[in-house]
Scaffold this active site. Structure first.
Site, PDB file in Angstrom:
ATOM      1  N   HIS A  33       0.829  -1.207   0.000  1.00  0.00           N
ATOM      2  CA  HIS A  33       0.000   0.000   0.000  1.00  0.00           C
ATOM      3  C   HIS A  33       0.867   1.262   0.000  1.00  0.00           C
ATOM      4  CE1 HIS A  33      -2.362  -3.294   1.694  1.00  0.00           C
ATOM      5  NE2 HIS A  33      -3.449  -2.662   1.281  1.00  0.00           N
ATOM      6  N   HIS A 263      -4.043   3.277  -3.399  1.00  0.00           N
ATOM      7  CA  HIS A 263      -4.228   2.727  -2.042  1.00  0.00           C
ATOM      8  C   HIS A 263      -3.468   1.426  -1.822  1.00  0.00           C
ATOM      9  CE1 HIS A 263      -6.213   0.842   1.432  1.00  0.00           C
ATOM     10  NE2 HIS A 263      -6.312  -0.217   0.654  1.00  0.00           N
ATOM     11  N   HIS A 474     -29.326 -14.403  25.121  1.00  0.00           N
ATOM     12  CA  HIS A 474     -28.253 -14.240  26.096  1.00  0.00           C
ATOM     13  C   HIS A 474     -27.555 -15.559  26.444  1.00  0.00           C
ATOM     14  CE1 HIS A 474     -29.770 -10.259  26.400  1.00  0.00           C
ATOM     15  NE2 HIS A 474     -29.117  -9.958  27.499  1.00  0.00           N
TER      16      HIS A 474
END
Ligand SMILES: Cc1ncc(C[n+]2csc(CCOP(=O)(O)OP(=O)(O)O)c2C)c(N)n1
Ligand SMILES: [Mg+2]
Length: 666
Positions: A33, A263, A474
């Protein structure tokens, strides 16, 4: 510290040295990059040559400023800086071997590979969370040790870092805690992989940070004076500071600058040639002109006198304080831990406790936090449920950071990333709490802690259908298996108060990796009533209920709350003349680490193996084999009182005994 400004020409050439190394290394590797380092070069040059307190000769100097590259894809920025500043290990040869096997220059920065790298970054947003943790650790240790802890944390982050949800949690926590030693440099280049940011984002980042209690401003990220002025102001702020630096990604590239094409791929020979011309950079690939390298190397030595002064301050501390500081920095536990654990075990042998393992954990913490002052606890707004706060613990909060308990708020992602940063900073052992089912909200950070080998301890309570009425949202069923899949993570599921204490000891003693303690909401009987000094959980599995006599026909393996069920099933089987034994398996990972012979001895030779765990079967075949019987969950749970749920899902002593008998009949 602020040195006299370099001339603009020198600044430009120093910044261009970063750009050239980044372009050339990515080109040679045929991947990487270049855009970020080229765009960030001016900011980095100002920060590293005028502000950052570092000593490349001692990358572990405890009072160095921390620099986190949260946008880890820009790793060549760090490698170029390390080389230019004169890190002993970051040679030009390493830069040439960017992204190759065994190099110190992996694709994304890895702190366990490269000296001078503060954290492993790449998953966007994580580094920002780490930086918040580092800044917390700094303030906390400064409150405890005074002026030998006196540094800043700088974090460089990209659009992607700030788009990730975790950034909001990290920013909100930092703003709330008024971490004024934290400075975020935002690479405001308006570009991400898909193209211009306008495709997906229209947040006003300055307003967003201000709303969270930060000082924030916008500057031209290619103007060295503006950068320096913003950093000077940041160091005076009584809040954390965000500086949005307008930059051009791939700065200098003739056709790709300002575009996403710079990029994440090599620029190509033509574009690099054009960039060299545009930047006025005439040196060949991987060569830095001697005068520029000298300027950089001089900058690398800037903090040496401060380092010396710091050494003197450390030396002037009273001996006990100095020893304590160094002990904590080294991550060594106080010598008396084994004694402390033995004392608690003696109490439990004398007065057994039939309590939930989350309460057992609190009981253990009363002793452990007193013995280990570097433990910094917390919870994501479930303090009373996770039982992570020992009575004497005071909140760590602004303006008094000396406390040892952090109210993280309902921010599990941010909490876990922050804990990693605290561990990376050193001097503290972070532990914290949430419900086990929310391990998934912490998972990216837990994975990184495991990769980095950082000691962070997650107390995760309400670990099964045993939590009852809150229901299947949960009730974890797949979570243990998912956590056990992470290499170098120790997952503990203790069965009673004694095992909980032992597991806490093991988690604390493991310097090189994170641990999760999966704990119950519901009460459990104390099964370990006899005083045994040795830590039986250390081997991962052990026989908790031996056969009463003769030929064992059934071995029942269980963890946590199901060990008591297994022990009752054994009694039912024994009563029918089918002799059984029970093996408690508090940690798959520690068991897997034993020798083949030791594992075989624990597993035993009984013809029938049954496992019982109120969770999915995945992972258990390694112990019971594909022919073993499994009593547990294969669906999500349900909302009801927990005893009804255990009956409904068939996790009872009777069902375990039945499963064993039906295997025996085959
Ligand atoms: C959590 C996460 N999601 C996705 C990616 C892949 N990725 C790497 S960089 C990037 C975005 C690039 O934009 P920006 O962050 O602005 O960096 P710049 O291109 O400006 O250097 C993405 C999506 C990642 N590294 N981490
Ligand atoms: Mg960007």
């Amino acid at each position: 510290m602020m040195n006299a400004p370099a001339s603009r020409a020198d600044h430009d050439r120093m910044a261009n040295a970063i750009r050239a190394l980044a372009m050339d290394a990515v080109e040679q590797a045929k991947s990487g990059h270049p855009g970020l380092p080229m765009g960030a070069a001016d900011i980095a040059t100002v920060l590293f040559t005028k502000f950052l307190k570092i000593d490349p000769a001692d990358p572990k100097w405890p009072d160095r400023d921390r620099f986190v590259l949260s946008a880890g894809h820009g790793s060549m920025l760090l490698y170029a800086l390390l080389y230019l500043l004169g890190s002993e290990t970051m040679t030009i040869d390493q830069i040439k071997r960017f992204r190759q096997l065994g190099s110190l220059t992996p694709g994304h920065p890895e702190n366990f590979v490269t000296p001078g790298i503060e954290t492993t970054a790449g998953p966007l947003g994580q580094g920002l969370g780490n930086a918040v943790g580092m800044a917390i650790a700094e303030r906390h240790l400064a409150a405890q040790f005074g002026d030998i802890v006196d540094h800043h944390t700088y974090v460089f982050c990209s659009d992607g870092d700030l788009m990730e949800g975790i950034s909001q949690e990290a920013i909100a926590l930092a703003g709330h805690l008024k971490l004024n030693r934290l400075v975020v440099l935002f690479d405001d280049n308006g570009i991400s992989i898909d193209g211009p940011l306008s495709l997906a984002d229209s947040v006003d980042q300055v307003k967003r940070f201000e709303a969270a209690g930060w000082t924030a401003s916008r500057i031209d990220g290619h103007d060295p004076q503006a950068i320096a002025a913003a950093l000077v102001a940041a160091k005076k702020s009584d809040k954390p500071t965000m500086i949005a630096c307008k930059t051009t990604i791939g700065f200098g590239a003739p056709t790709k600058a300002g575009k996403s094409s710079s990029h994440g791929s090599p620029l190509g020979a033509e574009e690099i040639k054009g960039a060299r011309e545009k930047l006025g950079w005439t040196a060949p690939a991987f060569e830095i002109p001697a005068d520029i390298l000298k300027l950089w190397r001089d900058a690398g030595r800037r903090s040496q006198s401060e380092h010396k002064a710091w050494n003197a301050r450390l030396g002037a501390l009273p001996a006990d304080k100095r020893t304590e500081f160094e002990r904590r920095q080294n991550g060594d536990l106080p010598r008396d831990l084994a004694d402390a654990v033995r004392g608690v075990k003696e109490q439990l042998a004398a007065t057994p406790k039939d309590i939930a393992t989350r309460i057992s954990s609190e009981f253990a913490l009363e002793t452990l936090t007193a013995a280990i002052p570097e433990m910094v606890g917390g919870s994501a707004d479930l303090t009373g449920s996770n039982n992570t706060r020992a009575k004497a613990m005071k909140p760590l909060a602004a303006p008094d950071y000396a406390g040892t308990f952090i109210h993280y708020g309902i921010r599990e992602h941010g909490m876990a990333a922050t804990m990693n940063g605290m561990a990376l900073h050193g001097g503290v052992i972070p532990y914290s709490g949430t419900f086990l089912v929310f391990a998934d909200y912490c998972r990216p950070s837990i994975r990184l802690a495991a990769l980095m080998g950082e000691r962070v301890i997650h107390v995760m309570t309400h670990d099964s259908i045993g939590l009852g009425e809150d229901g299947p949202t949960h009730q974890p069923v797949e979570t243990l298996a998912a956590l056990r899949a992470i290499p170098n993570l120790h997952v503990f599921r203790p069965c009673d108060v004694v095992e909980t204490l032992e597991c806490w000891q093991l988690a604390l003693e493991n310097k090189d990796g994170p641990s999760v303690l999966a704990l119950t909401r519901q009460n459990l009987p104390q099964l370990r009533k006899e005083m045994v000094t040795r830590n039986l959980c250390a081997g991962g599995a052990y026989e908790i209920a031996p056969s009463i006599a003769g030929q064992v026909r059934v071995t029942i393996f269980a963890t946590g709350s199901e060990v008591a069920i297994a022990v009752d099933a054994k009694k039912l089987l024994d009563a029918q003349g089918v002799l059984a034994r029970v093996v408690s398996v508090p940690s798959f990972e520690l068991f897997a680490a034993q020798s083949t012979a030791d594992r075989a001895a624990i597993i035993g030779t009984a013809p029938v193996k049954v496992a019982v765990e109120a969770a999915v079967r995945q992972g258990w075949d390694a112990i019971i084999g594909p022919d073993g019987a499994f009593v547990g969950m294969s669906t999500f749970g349900a909302s009801a009182p927990f005893k009804d749920l255990y009956r409904h899902f068939g996790i009872t002593p009777e069902k375990v005994a039945e499963a064993a008998l039906s295997k025996l009949a085959k």
